[in-house]
Design an enzyme around this catalytic site. Structure first.
Site, PDB file in Angstrom:
ATOM      1  N   CYS A 151      41.233  47.370  35.634  1.00  0.00           N
ATOM      2  CA  CYS A 151      41.869  46.201  35.491  1.00  0.00           C
ATOM      3  C   CYS A 151      42.591  46.470  37.205  1.00  0.00           C
ATOM      4  CB  CYS A 151      43.725  45.866  35.269  1.00  0.00           C
ATOM      5  SG  CYS A 151      44.584  44.632  34.933  1.00  0.00           S
TER       6      CYS A 151
ATOM      7  N   HIS B  84      40.795  43.760  30.688  1.00  0.00           N
ATOM      8  CA  HIS B  84      40.835  45.076  30.226  1.00  0.00           C
ATOM      9  C   HIS B  84      39.581  45.786  28.877  1.00  0.00           C
ATOM     10  CE1 HIS B  84      45.279  45.894  31.390  1.00  0.00           C
ATOM     11  NE2 HIS B  84      44.675  45.003  31.926  1.00  0.00           N
TER      12      HIS B  84
ATOM     13  N   GLU C  55      40.315  48.080  26.801  1.00  0.00           N
ATOM     14  CA  GLU C  55      40.352  48.470  25.568  1.00  0.00           C
ATOM     15  C   GLU C  55      41.173  47.808  24.846  1.00  0.00           C
ATOM     16  OE1 GLU C  55      43.746  48.603  28.546  1.00  0.00           O
ATOM     17  OE2 GLU C  55      41.158  48.702  28.730  1.00  0.00           O
TER      18      GLU C  55
END
Length: 204
Positions: A79, A182, A184
């Site tokens: 990001c 992202h 994650e």
């Protein structure tokens, strides 16, 4: 050991927890020696470009991060961490980025769509990339951003997304990988991307 660089820019725990799910040991750190000695380095981040670079400079981490990225060990920007690898950003005139890649960060054009670009969108691949091995075509990942990278060298672009316009959302060169989205927070697709990163070894 994976070093997750802590310069105060958030989303550190979510990255650490994703790695833990994969059985990968990590450390959240701003210590130059720990970053230097790590096998892999992740530069995460949320927030503004100028604020982040100010924090990095206040913590004397600019050279440490650049050296980690250029060391040959696997390095991942996430990001804001992608944006900081470039020279400058329209978001914060006057602030110099890390300059690992030539190019600038620009704001989405006003095309009647909500900014920031927030939510799930599919990736488009201009070429095969190590970061996206073992994924289906057009995989969906999670975004929250108002700005995107314009690399001077378009050959480093490893993924695009279309949101009113088609923009770069991932880059890959040698040992350096970076994603505007992202991983994650992107479910099984994101976990596979993190697996791909962790499986990389130091470039000779």
């Amino acid at each position: 050991m994976v070093a997750i660089i802590d310069y105060g820019a958030g989303n550190l725990r979510s990255v650490s927890n994703a790695l833990k799910t994969l059985g990968v040991e990590s450390i959240i750190t701003r210590d130059a020696e720990e970053i230097k000695n790590a096998s892999h380095v992740i530069l995460p981040g949320v927030g503004s470009f100028g604020w982040a670079m100010q924090m990095i400079d206040d913590l004397n981490l600019r050279d440490t991060i650049r050296e980690a990225a250029l060391s040959g060990k696997p390095f991942l920007g996430i990001c804001l961490g992608l944006q900081l690898l470039f020279d400058e950003s329209e978001e914060s005139p006057g602030y110099k980025g890390l300059g690992v890649f030539e190019g600038k960060i620009v704001r989405f054009e006003d095309r009647g769509l909500k900014i920031p670009h927030m939510g799930w969108n599919s990736l488009e691949f201009p070429k095969k990339a190590r970061m996206f091995e073992h994924l289906d075509l057009d995989p969906y990942v999670y975004f929250v951003h108002s700005y995107y990278a314009q690399p001077k060298d378009e050959s480093i672009v490893s993924a695009y997304v279309t949101y009113g316009q088609t923009v770069c959302v991932a880059v890959e060169k040698d040992n350096i990988f970076a994603a505007q989205f992202h991983p994650e927070k992107s479910g099984q697709v994101g976990m596979q991307i993190l697996k791909n990163f962790i499986s990389r070894e130091v470039d000779a």
